[in-house]
Scaffold this motif. Sequence first.
Motif, short mmCIF file in Angstrom:
data_model
loop_
_atom_site.label_atom_id
_atom_site.label_comp_id
_atom_site.label_asym_id
_atom_site.label_seq_id
_atom_site.Cartn_x
_atom_site.Cartn_y
_atom_site.Cartn_z
N VAL A 176 0.85 -1.19 0.00
CA VAL A 176 0.00 0.00 0.00
C VAL A 176 0.88 1.24 0.00
CG1 VAL A 176 -1.74 1.32 1.29
CG2 VAL A 176 -1.88 -1.18 1.21
N ALA A 177 0.50 2.25 -0.77
CA ALA A 177 1.26 3.50 -0.85
C ALA A 177 0.41 4.68 -0.37
CB ALA A 177 1.72 3.75 -2.28
N LEU A 178 1.07 5.72 0.07
CA LEU A 178 0.42 6.98 0.44
C LEU A 178 1.47 8.07 0.39
CD1 LEU A 178 0.13 7.34 4.29
CD2 LEU A 178 1.21 5.34 3.27
N GLY A 179 1.03 9.31 0.45
CA GLY A 179 1.97 10.41 0.40
C GLY A 179 1.50 11.59 1.22
N GLY A 180 2.42 12.47 1.56
CA GLY A 180 2.07 13.66 2.32
C GLY A 180 3.31 14.43 2.74
N THR A 181 3.09 15.57 3.37
CA THR A 181 4.20 16.37 3.87
C THR A 181 4.71 15.83 5.19
OG1 THR A 181 3.28 18.32 2.77
CG2 THR A 181 4.93 18.71 4.46
N PHE A 182 3.79 15.45 6.07
CA PHE A 182 4.10 14.86 7.37
C PHE A 182 4.99 15.78 8.21
CE2 PHE A 182 3.24 11.18 4.59
CZ PHE A 182 2.13 10.67 5.28
N ASP A 183 4.71 17.07 8.11
CA ASP A 183 5.46 18.05 8.91
C ASP A 183 4.87 18.14 10.30
OD1 ASP A 183 7.32 20.19 9.39
OD2 ASP A 183 5.64 21.59 9.17
N SER A 237 -0.66 -5.80 4.13
CA SER A 237 -0.25 -7.05 4.79
C SER A 237 1.26 -7.18 4.87
CB SER A 237 -0.82 -8.26 4.05
OG SER A 237 -0.31 -8.33 2.72
N ARG A 238 2.01 -6.45 4.00
CA ARG A 238 3.46 -6.61 4.01
C ARG A 238 4.22 -5.28 4.03
NH1 ARG A 238 6.29 -8.43 0.25
NH2 ARG A 238 4.90 -8.14 -1.54
N ILE A 239 3.89 -4.39 3.11
CA ILE A 239 4.74 -3.22 2.89
C ILE A 239 3.92 -1.94 2.78
CG2 ILE A 239 6.38 -2.14 1.28
CD1 ILE A 239 7.21 -4.96 0.41
N LEU A 240 4.45 -0.88 3.40
CA LEU A 240 3.91 0.47 3.24
C LEU A 240 4.97 1.33 2.57
CD1 LEU A 240 2.06 1.49 6.54
CD2 LEU A 240 1.09 1.37 4.25
N ILE A 241 4.59 2.01 1.50
CA ILE A 241 5.50 2.92 0.80
C ILE A 241 4.98 4.34 0.99
CG2 ILE A 241 6.43 3.61 -1.44
CD1 ILE A 241 6.21 0.69 -2.30
N LYS A 246 6.70 -3.69 6.89
CA LYS A 246 7.91 -3.03 6.45
C LYS A 246 7.52 -1.68 5.85
CE LYS A 246 11.77 -3.27 3.19
NZ LYS A 246 12.42 -4.04 2.11
N ALA A 247 8.05 -0.60 6.40
CA ALA A 247 7.72 0.74 5.91
C ALA A 247 8.96 1.40 5.34
CB ALA A 247 7.14 1.59 7.03
#
Length: 335
Positions: free
Chosen positions: A185-192, A210-214, A254-255
């Motif tokens: 699974v993927a996601l995006g953001g600034t995360f400030d 279930s396994r990986i976050l990108i 795993k991230a």
Amino acid sequence: MSESMTLYTATLLLTNPDVNVPIRATYKSVISQALHVTLSSGRLDIFVARPPETFQETHYVVTQLYLMAAEAAKEDARESVDVRVLLQGIGGFDIGQAKDTCWEVVAVGKEDGKLMPVFISERQVSAYSPALQVLILRMPTRGTGEIVDEEDEIEIGEAGIVSDSEEEGQAKPEDDGHDGEYPVVALGGTFDHLHVGHKILLTMAGFLASRILIIGITGPALLQTKKYKEYMEPLSERSRRVLEFLAYIYPGLKATTHEINDIYGDAAKIEDIDALVVSAETRKGGAAVNKERRRRKMRALKVWEIGVVDGSAEGKLSSTDIRRRLAETRGESVN
């Protein structure tokens, strides 16, 4: 509560929310009490013993808990407390295996008292582990609505449902979404200045994986119009906070983090990604990613949407608000 009461640096609150009962009516005062015994520089972990099975219901529970904690923290001058919602059995988290969390006190509402012996049994505390203090908190009878009425629940929108044009791959109202449904699974953001909205977004993306976050984290090219950008944390710090948060709540995943300087990021480049999680304000980005993937002859991603990320809910600061406050503390004009 007494002014001379003991304050703790690490508090664990056991909860068992029921999606069929107004969560605020049950847990608003409980969360407030747990925060009240936590140092302003400490942390509060809210443990959900039996998380819902679907994406939408889990989004509802997680968001209500985080936003109630944000409201209570603001009221009690505990805004710097690091609050995290832990979901039993999700993303590899198991309360029985969480030996290194170093909680000083475990709190539970009176109506949830049956969770305490289960917690103690699952923890299997050894002779070398320090004994935890136990606090039984005041709590309304479940479902009586003694604190607030159901109509006072925080409005969080409908997770997973896109109300405007439905692009290819976007989740529909009939889609439930389950724990670990997608390998990657993927996601995006600034995360400030990692805040409640970020935590909800990361939590729900991890729920589906279930396994990986990108995780794509915005780089300089996408930050030019940000207000008070001089107070933004460096990318390395934003990445570190995201990875630490995910390692804590989802130890089985795993991230990885990557710098992104366009609206696509790695979501439009990595074939093996299965799903994308976006917020309402980044919905167009999800559609753009799928358009680019189709141009590259790649399969479209299933796009899941959540609400409440931009800090607009009462009691919750956005990253912009945090940077503005930093500017104010240094005596700079914010006009």
